[in-house]
Scaffold this motif. Structure first.
Motif: not given
Length: 499
Positions: A490, A393, A72, A396, A185
């Motif tokens: 994922y 992701t 992340y 994001s 999203s």
């Protein structure tokens, strides 16, 4: 006096909300009326009925997503996250004449979290990202309008078409214009826009567009106040406006090409300086009085060319390159460039499964953190999935799926073993042109993805309806761009019924 001012403000705010609610209920009534009219006609398609220029349709999508250990920000990684999404859309089109039509579409989506959002992080992040079982997408959630436009066709002796209102737009492979609501999203991708299409030159189409995307949806019931356009994870309102020209030419059938010039203006925005999820860039400033990091207005142009040569019956290509230049108001310059190259070969082997092999290179410039100017690629209106759900992701929460600082070499293989099934296998090697990660190097890692698209049925409940499915699984073996080199996973499946 203060009480009077507050009362006036409250009345004004109430009036605005009432006005929006009234418009929404009128639109929803039109949707209901169309369904009723269709039922009364016994399901006969509107094209076969005289005197009722109304069509309606929609779709229902069930989607489940699971991911684990997706990087992340810096040393932060997601723990297992598992949730189910149910989206429903219903549209009505009214066509008074052959060249005039109006369309409106209402959308709703809610979610069920089996494994809620959590992260692995050092202590400094804990107060910002506390694990929680709560979600903000509970039934009935928001009901909103994501299409509301008017079409006028065949003006100027059939050479000009005109569309105004809330609409979807996608050009080319979706690298420049594809998504007007990147922080929604995947619920919707609309633009509030005007589009003129000129067809007066042989084998040429010229689109002139104007865009004005606000950070929140105004045509909505039960609003949750979700940001649609901002960059960092924390809510920061940003209005996106733009204008441009997009040219498509097929004078030479074996070498069609597209060219564009898109201007974009991003309004100023700021965020809490204590939030570690977004670092201070060279073109941003810290306001010590408010403890907010402020980003000035950005104006920039993106010019590009896309060529789609057909070398033989079996070999085709897609070559696109773009350059952007601009400036932050009162601040440094902004530049960036993108290259998207792809070559595919329809293999003559085992023709029954239609094998197609592809090789590609996707390059996006990065921003040097040691300079004040911004040299990183910023797609004007196409923040989205790109080539990977894992990386969408990853990007994001910091930049709302803004792909930048990327060099991806990849190969893929597509086969269609059955008429109802198409599968795609992709393997990619990802690098970061600028070393700005938490690790010591610039290797983002190896990406592997397999996707299957299913045609599950047609004409099931009514004429021309369809049931389709999709499954995608990805893994990322992180490289030395990250300090944690474990595998990320994922998986996503979905079923869509369209009527």
């Amino acid at each position: 006096m203060v009480r009077q001012n507050l009362s006036g403000y409250c009345f004004f705010d109430f009036a605005q909300k009432a006005k929006r609610s009234f418009v929404l209920w009128v639109l929803l009534f039109l949707l209901f009326f169309a369904i009723s009219a269709r039922a009364e006609e016994g399901g006969v398609p509107s094209s076969e009925r005289k005197g009722i220029p109304i069509k309606f349709g929609g779709d229902v999508r069930v989607r489940q997503t699971y991911f684990d250990n997706v990087p992340y920000y810096k040393d932060v990684h997601f723990t297992p996250t598992d949730f189910l999404r149910l989206r429903s859309r219903l549209w009505v089109e009214i066509k008074p004449t052959e060249d005039l039509s109006f369309k409106v579409r209402a959308v709703n989506e809610f979610r069920k979290y089996f494994e809620p959002f959590k992260i692995r992080a050092v202590n400094e992040f804990r107060k910002y990202f506390e694990p929680s079982d709560k979600t903000s997408y509970r039934f009935p959630d928001e009901i909103f309008i994501d299409q509301l436009y008017m079409d006028i066709r065949n003006l100027c002796n059939g050479e000009l078409d005109f569309r105004i209102g809330r609409q979807d737009m996608r050009y080319g492979t979706g690298r420049i214009i594809a998504n007007g609501t990147p922080k929604s999203s995947g619920r919707t991708e609309y633009f509030d826009a005007i589009k003129l299409t000129w067809k007066g030159i042989k084998d040429t189409q010229i689109d002139i567009i104007g865009i004005y995307n606000k950070p929140t949806n105004q045509l909505i019931i039960n609003s949750q106040g979700r940001d649609l356009t901002g960059y960092p994870a924390s809510r920061t309102w940003m209005t996106e406006t733009g204008a441009g020209i997009y040219i498509k030419n097929k004078t030479f059938p074996d070498v069609p090409f597209e060219a564009y010039n898109i201007f974009k203006r991003e309004s100023s925005w700021d965020y809490n300086a204590d939030d570690p999820s977004y670092s201070l860039a060279g073109y941003q400033t810290l306001n010590p009085d408010t403890d907010m990091i402020e980003t000035p207005v950005l104006n920039y142009n993106t010019i590009g060319l896309r060529i789609m040569p057909k070398f033989t019956e079996a070999i085709e290509g897609n070559f696109e390159a773009a350059y952007q230049f601009g400036r932050y108001e009162g601040g440094p310059s902004k530049t960036g460039y993108m290259t998207d190259l792809y070559l595919k070969w329809k293999m003559p082997l085992v023709r029954e499964i239609k094998p197609v092999m592809g090789l590609g290179w996707y390059y996006l410039s990065g921003a040097d953190p040691n300079t004040k100017k911004n040299e990183g690629w910023t797609s004007p209106f196409a923040r989205g999935a790109g080539y990977s759900l894992i990386y969408s992701t990853t990007l994001s929460y910091e930049d709302a799926a803004r792909w930048s600082n990327m060099s991806m070499y990849y190969a893929d293989m597509t086969i269609t073993p059955f008429q109802w099934l198409k599968t795609i296998l992709t393997v990619g090697y990802l690098l970061a042109p600028v070393k700005d990660g938490p690790g010591e190097g610039n290797v983002r890692g190896w990406l592997t993805a397999i996707q299957a698209d299913f045609k599950l049925g047609k004409d099931l409940l009514k004429k021309n309806d369809a049931l389709t499915g999709n499954f995608r699984f990805e893994t990322l073996k992180s490289g030395n761009y990250y300090s944690d080199n474990d595998y990320a996973y994922y998986a996503r499946w979905e079923i869509v019924y369209t009527f």
